[in-house]
Structure formats: C-alpha cells, structure tokens
Design an enzyme around this catalytic site. Structure first.
Site, PDB file in Angstrom:
ATOM      1  N   GLU A  89      -8.437   4.214   8.758  1.00 15.53           N
ATOM      2  CA  GLU A  89      -8.857   4.523   8.016  1.00 15.53           C
ATOM      3  C   GLU A  89      -9.239   3.328   6.995  1.00 15.53           C
ATOM      4  O   GLU A  89      -9.059   2.117   7.948  1.00 15.53           O
ATOM      5  CB  GLU A  89      -7.582   4.687   6.806  1.00 15.53           C
ATOM      6  CG  GLU A  89      -6.847   2.978   6.919  1.00 15.53           C
ATOM      7  CD  GLU A  89      -5.639   3.429   5.676  1.00 15.53           C
ATOM      8  OE1 GLU A  89      -6.415   3.474   4.495  1.00 15.53           O
ATOM      9  OE2 GLU A  89      -4.158   3.576   5.328  1.00 15.53           O
ATOM     10  N   SER A 146      -7.572   7.051  -6.755  1.00 17.01           N
ATOM     11  CA  SER A 146      -7.866   7.558  -7.831  1.00 17.01           C
ATOM     12  C   SER A 146      -9.731   7.218  -7.777  1.00 17.01           C
ATOM     13  O   SER A 146     -10.089   8.271  -7.537  1.00 17.01           O
ATOM     14  CB  SER A 146      -7.455   6.994  -9.143  1.00 17.01           C
ATOM     15  OG  SER A 146      -5.773   8.176  -9.530  1.00 17.01           O
ATOM     16  N   ALA A 149      -6.571   2.620  -7.056  1.00 16.71           N
ATOM     17  CA  ALA A 149      -7.758   2.067  -5.809  1.00 16.71           C
ATOM     18  C   ALA A 149      -7.943   3.631  -5.234  1.00 16.71           C
ATOM     19  O   ALA A 149      -8.618   4.214  -5.293  1.00 16.71           O
ATOM     20  CB  ALA A 149      -6.902   1.120  -5.138  1.00 16.71           C
ATOM     21  N   GLU A 161      -9.614   2.670   3.314  1.00 18.03           N
ATOM     22  CA  GLU A 161      -9.187   2.384   2.380  1.00 18.03           C
ATOM     23  C   GLU A 161      -8.474   1.245   2.199  1.00 18.03           C
ATOM     24  O   GLU A 161      -8.298   0.105   1.488  1.00 18.03           O
ATOM     25  CB  GLU A 161      -7.806   3.289   1.551  1.00 18.03           C
ATOM     26  CG  GLU A 161      -9.150   4.223   1.071  1.00 18.03           C
ATOM     27  CD  GLU A 161      -8.439   5.316   0.906  1.00 18.03           C
ATOM     28  OE1 GLU A 161      -6.802   5.984   1.284  1.00 18.03           O
ATOM     29  OE2 GLU A 161      -8.254   6.597   1.112  1.00 18.03           O
ATOM     30  N   THR A 180      -5.183   6.003 -12.496  1.00 15.27           N
ATOM     31  CA  THR A 180      -6.701   5.594 -12.582  1.00 15.27           C
ATOM     32  C   THR A 180      -6.738   3.977 -11.720  1.00 15.27           C
ATOM     33  O   THR A 180      -7.830   2.950 -11.920  1.00 15.27           O
ATOM     34  CB  THR A 180      -6.938   4.721 -13.567  1.00 15.27           C
ATOM     35  OG1 THR A 180      -5.864   3.609 -14.333  1.00 15.27           O
ATOM     36  CG2 THR A 180      -7.109   6.099 -14.356  1.00 15.27           C
ATOM     37  N   THR A 190       0.771  -1.007   0.008  1.00 16.97           N
ATOM     38  CA  THR A 190      -0.601  -0.064  -0.109  1.00 16.97           C
ATOM     39  C   THR A 190       0.744   1.252   0.174  1.00 16.97           C
ATOM     40  O   THR A 190       2.228   1.069   0.043  1.00 16.97           O
ATOM     41  CB  THR A 190      -0.839  -0.024   1.385  1.00 16.97           C
ATOM     42  OG1 THR A 190      -0.011   0.273   2.182  1.00 16.97           O
ATOM     43  CG2 THR A 190      -1.679  -1.099   1.349  1.00 16.97           C
ATOM     44  N   CYS A 191       0.105   2.617   0.402  1.00 17.85           N
ATOM     45  CA  CYS A 191       1.152   3.543   0.306  1.00 17.85           C
ATOM     46  C   CYS A 191       1.824   3.620   1.569  1.00 17.85           C
ATOM     47  O   CYS A 191       2.619   4.667   1.305  1.00 17.85           O
ATOM     48  CB  CYS A 191      -0.024   4.765   0.086  1.00 17.85           C
ATOM     49  SG  CYS A 191      -1.156   5.259   1.472  1.00 17.85           S
TER      50      CYS A 191
END
Length: 487
Positions: A111, A195, A193, A113, A191, A41-42
């Site tokens: 979070e 986004s 996740a 996400e 485009t 992930t980020c």
C-alpha cells in the site's frame, strides 16, 4: 542514545484494540520527556523514542514511561497496554520502520498510503517539538526508501491501497465491478487523509456526484483544496444525500458512530415509500464511523477494515522480494552511516587530547624562548607530526564504527590514553566562544600586557615582527597603562 520502538499492529491485535490504543496518539509524544515520534494508522500504533541510556535498565525505564502514557491517553488497563506492544531496539527498530514505510507490513501489502503517514508523523513531531536529529534522520531516510520502492519495484507500481481494495470490493458486491462507479452517487464522511485518498480514487474511477460531510465543519475547505468537483454538505442536506446515495464512505474516525437506526431513517430504508436501490457502506475509520449492526439492515452491504484485510489480494513472491531487497540495502546503508557518525565523538576526543598535549609543550617552549621564529618553526613541525599521528586512528575509528564496534574503540581510548569520550546531549549546543572584555582581565594581567607592549614597535604585533606585518586591536585599558609606562 538508544533507539526504541513500541509496536502494536493488525498482525497481533484486533483493529478495535489498535484503534483504542491510538485514540490519544496526538497527545502522547508531547507527554513524555524524551524525543519521540508516534505513527498511528488504520492498522497500527507505533512509538519511536530515544532512551537516555544504553543499559538494559535504561531501555526498560523508557519503555515503561511510554506505556504509562499510552494507558493514560487511551483509557485502557495498564496491564493490557503492556501486553499489546512488542518492543524493538536499535537495528530491529530501524528495519521495522523501513518495512512499514514501504508497505511490506501492511494489511494490503505494498500500500502506498502508509508512506505519506510516515512523513506526516515526522511533521507532527517537528511541529510539537518532540523530535531529535537522530529521529529526523531515521524518518526522512525511511520515507526516501519508500519512494524508491514505489519507483523501482513491481510492488510499488501496482499502486494498491486500503482505499482502492475497499472500492474494488464495493464494485464487485454491486455486481458491476468498475462499471458501478461512473454513474454512482457517493457521500464521503470526514476530511482526513483517507478522505483525500478516497476522493481521488473516486474521481479516477469516474464518479462525478460526490458529497462531502464533516462534523467539524471542514468540508468546504476540503473540497475547495481538491479537484474533482465534489460539493460540501451541510447537516440539513444529509438526509437527502443519504437517500440518493449508492455508496457511503466513512473516514472521519470521530467519537460518535452512526447507528443502524440512523442509517435506516436517513437513507429512507423504511416508511411509506422506501428506497428500492441497494446501499453500500464502506467504513474506513479505525474507530468505526458506523455500528457493526448496520450490516444487518436489508438492502445494505457493510465493508469494514477487517473485510479489506481479509479480501486484500496477495502479491507475487518475486515482487515482495524485490521490494525487500531495496529496503534491506537502504537499512544497511543507514546503519553504516549511523555507526560512522557515532565514531565522531571518539575522534574529536582523541584530537582534543592530542592538541592539548601539543599546546602544553608549546607553552613550555614559549616560556623558555619567548615568541621567536625558532619556536614557531617547532610548532609548525609538531602540528604536522600530530596530523600524521592522528590520520590512522581516525580512519580506524570510522572502520570500526561501520563494523558496529564503536564501543571497542572508545574503550581502547580510555585504556591506552585515559581519554574519556563524553556522552553527546542531542539538544545541547556548544556556546560560541566569548571575547574577553577589558573588565574581564585582572589588574596583574593588564599590567603584564602593558609591560610587554612597551617593547613592541609602534604598529607592530610583537617585538620580533616588523610594523605592518600584523594588525591587532588593543584594549583601551592596556593602551592607557602603556602610555603611562612610556612616559
């Protein structure tokens, strides 16, 4: 099988290093010859895998194999890679994944996400064929736990995410807060996740002018699949879109960064008629869509993941504890069920051993007395006894498994009965029993069957039962021998 997890996160490393480690995440799991799932992930890079042995050396071997592949796919120094990951084993790995899925280990606590990213990691591993039954169960249960946190706790009800915090910061920097968005013009790059989440958040905040650009050409499909009225941008439309934009959000995570000079030219910051309204750039890509020197441009504010991490709001202690209680309960339930499943092999071994002893004794009875009613009564009685004998050992096996003492039970079987519990191969499937064909029998076996059948009444099953009580298909080869013997 032993569960092992390699973990590199924002709490120990800078996001630049995490991003580099994650650069080959898509190819990593398929490059190792073991069940494995990669969660990238980020702000984290994690690998969940199963070691083929339970000893310390086996676990270390598995760890070294995974680190070798990470070094190869990321291009980082092998020693640096080894220092970047901490290793979690068995219960610790389970607890960590459940906390991650619930958002308790994120830069933005709570979070939502990350739960979707956990599900996507499982789906990717299933598609790549690198999954196992144990890992599937682990990730599915972690996802269900994240959903429970989202619906049952105050932490989940807040709906915070990295995207929402970034947009909050952008609104505050423009001095308008939530009022900034209804009239804002936004360009969304990428485009993936993030986004999709960004588009949904922008629409929720009232933005009606959103252009989406993708270097891979997926922008049209992206906007067609989502509500919100966004439009796809072609390359030639990008300069005009940048010049009119109030907010640019980068979520592509591509290999190329947009430089300060390019932003300057595209957004019209210089020239004969430079733009006068300020520009806010939000870079949510782990590998960065924009060079850091964009922040030095006059009239441009740059918000990065590091900015989000530092500005993320804290949560009340009660909310976090409420979520941790849900996670802890789910972890304990999962571990108990997992330990009980681990006792199944020992129970099967004990039952097989007892059944083999029974079959051996019944064969002796049949050889001495033939197929008689008395022998059948003896067999039924013995089988009832065996079931009663196995009841308590079976219950005790599951109790000890729930206490984490399966190995003690297995050792007891070996010491008391000499029973070896086989190691289960995750991907092995028992082949169905094959029916023997006529050519599989030896001549002596066929002759013996034919001799016996001459004593059986026509249409009967054996000489001790009346015709019509049972029906059985005869082997043609035996039927032929029977006819010849009768003649």
């Amino acid at each position: 099988m032993v569960l092992i997890s390699l973990v590199a996160t924002h709490s120990e490393l800078d996001l630049e290093t995490v991003g580099t480690l994650s650069s080959g995440a898509a190819e990593l799991a398929g490059s190792v010859h073991m069940p494995a799932v990669t969660l990238a992930t980020c702000n984290r890079m994690e690998i969940y895998a199963e070691s083929t042995g339970s000893s310390h050396d086996d676990v270390q071997t598995t760890r070294e194999q995974l680190l070798d592949v990470v070094a190869e796919t990321s291009g980082l120094d092998r020693e640096l890679v080894g220092r970047s990951f901490r290793t979690l084993v068995e219960d610790d790995a389970v607890s960590h994944l459940f906390e991650v899925g619930a958002g308790l280990d994120s830069a933005v606590i709570g979070e939502r996400e990350i739960a979707g990213q956990v599900r996507k990691s499982l789906a990717d591993a299933q598609h790549a064929g690198t999954i196992s039954g144990n890992l599937t169960k682990l990730f599915e249960t972690a996802s269900r736990t994240a959903k429970d946190v989202g619906t049952r706790t105050a932490l989940g009800s807040r709906g915070r995410s990295i995207v929402s915090v970034a947009l909050d910061i952008a609104g505050d920097m423009r001095g308008d807060g939530a009022a900034f968005y209804p009239g804002a013009k936004v360009v969304l790059i990428g485009t993936g996740a993030y986004s999709g989440t960004s588009l949904a958040q922008l629409v929720e905040r009232g933005v009606t002018d959103i252009g989406v650009f993708s270097g891979s050409g997926r922008a049209e499909d992206f906007v067609a699949e989502r509500a919100g009225g966004a439009r796809a941008l072609q390359m030639q439309e990008l300069p005009a879109a940048f010049r009119e934009a109030d907010l640019i959000i980068g979520c592509s995570g591509g290999n190329r960064r947009i430089t300060a000079r390019e932003v300057e030219n595209l957004a019209g910051l210089t020239g004969s008629s430079p733009r006068v309204k300020p520009l806010t750039v939000v870079d949510l890509a782990l590998s960065h869509d924009f060079d850091p020197d964009v922040a030095e441009l006059d009239g441009v504010d740059l918000i990065t993941l590091e900015s989000v991490k530092m500005a993320a709001p804290g949560e009340t202690e009660d909310s976090v504890q409420e979520a941790r209680d849900v996670v802890a309960s789910a972890v304990q339930t999962y571990l108990t069920e997992r330990r009980e499943r681990s006792a199944d092999d020992a129970i099967v071994a004990l039952r097989r051993h007892t059944q083999e002893l029974l079959d051996e004794e019944m064969n002796k009875i049949r050889k001495q007395h033939g197929c008689t009613g008395a022998a059948e009564e003896v067999e039924f009685a013995v089988r009832r006894i065996v079931r009663k004998m196995l009841h308590t050992p079976t219950v005790r096996a599951r109790e000890m498994a729930a206490e984490g003492r399966t190995e003690d039970y297995v050792r007891a079987l070996q010491d008391l009965h000499g029973i070896e519990v086989p190691v289960r191969a995750e991907t092995a499937r028992a082949a169905p029993a094959k029916r023997r064909r006529a050519e599989d029998f030896s001549a002596a076996e066929l002759a013996q069957m034919a001799s016996y059948l001459t004593k059986v009444p026509a249409g009967g099953f054996c000489q001790h039962h009346r015709p019509g009580e049972f029906a059985i298909e005869r082997i043609d080869a035996v039927r032929g021998l029977q006819i010849r013997r009768a003649g």
